[in-house]
Structures are given as structure tokens and as C-alpha cells.
Design a protein around this motif. Structure first.
Motif, PDB file in Angstrom:
ATOM      1  N   ASP A  46     -64.493 -25.260 -69.019  1.00  0.00           N
ATOM      2  CA  ASP A  46     -64.051 -26.209 -67.996  1.00  0.00           C
ATOM      3  C   ASP A  46     -64.903 -27.472 -67.973  1.00  0.00           C
ATOM      4  N   GLU A  47     -66.197 -27.326 -68.185  1.00  0.00           N
ATOM      5  CA  GLU A  47     -67.098 -28.469 -68.090  1.00  0.00           C
ATOM      6  C   GLU A  47     -67.141 -29.335 -69.350  1.00  0.00           C
ATOM      7  N   MET A  48     -66.475 -28.918 -70.437  1.00  0.00           N
ATOM      8  CA  MET A  48     -66.507 -29.669 -71.685  1.00  0.00           C
ATOM      9  C   MET A  48     -65.640 -30.933 -71.561  1.00  0.00           C
ATOM     10  N   PRO A  49     -66.225 -32.097 -71.855  1.00  0.00           N
ATOM     11  CA  PRO A  49     -65.425 -33.329 -71.829  1.00  0.00           C
ATOM     12  C   PRO A  49     -64.356 -33.309 -72.922  1.00  0.00           C
ATOM     13  N   ASP A  50     -63.201 -33.875 -72.620  1.00  0.00           N
ATOM     14  CA  ASP A  50     -62.127 -33.967 -73.619  1.00  0.00           C
ATOM     15  C   ASP A  50     -62.618 -34.671 -74.879  1.00  0.00           C
ATOM     16  N   GLU A  51     -63.502 -35.644 -74.709  1.00  0.00           N
ATOM     17  CA  GLU A  51     -64.009 -36.425 -75.836  1.00  0.00           C
ATOM     18  C   GLU A  51     -64.695 -35.555 -76.887  1.00  0.00           C
ATOM     19  N   THR A  52     -65.238 -34.417 -76.494  1.00  0.00           N
ATOM     20  CA  THR A  52     -65.882 -33.519 -77.449  1.00  0.00           C
ATOM     21  C   THR A  52     -64.882 -33.023 -78.489  1.00  0.00           C
TER      22      THR A  52
END
Length: 69
Positions: A46-52
Motif C-alpha cells: 500500500d505504501e509503495m509509490p506508483d512511480e516505483t
């Protein structure tokens, strides 16, 4: 965990599908679901940015042209 479907450009063959699957699988915390030409479904923290996710694919030459959460 959240499920994300990525629409991916430049995928033309089974080799591309394998490379995209491996690339996403190498991102820490990501679980790869279905990968097919033009799209991939993954589970990401959940905390992972989409940009990753976007950055990992773009480094391999596969631009993300859309994302559904």
C-alpha cells in the motif's frame, strides 16, 4: 497490499512478457500476477509509490501508458 493493473507499451512478444515479469518480480515487495502482451497485474504494498513500478519498467524500455487501481 493493493492490486494494480498496468497498461504497458512496447510489448510485442513472449520475450517481452518474460522481461516485464522478471522486472516487476525484482521490485521488493511486489507479487506478480498475470502478465500478457500490453498489460500486467501485480500486488504492491500500500505504501509503495506508483512511480516505483513505472520507473522499473521504463528503465527496461517499457513505458506505462495507463494504470488501474
Amino acid at each position: 497490499m493493493r492490486e494494480v493493473t498496468l497498461r504497458i507499451g512496447n510489448m510485442h512478444c513472449d520475450g517481452c512478457v518474460r522481461r516485464v515479469s522478471q522486472t516487476l518480480g525484482n521490485v521488493s515487495g511486489v507479487k506478480v500476477g498475470e502478465v500478457r502482451i500490453g498489460a500486467a497485474r501485480v500486488q504492491a504494498p500500500d505504501e509503495m509509490p506508483d512511480e516505483t513500478l513505472v520507473s522499473a519498467l521504463e528503465k527496461m524500455g517499457y513505458p506505462v501508458i495507463g494504470m488501474e487501481k
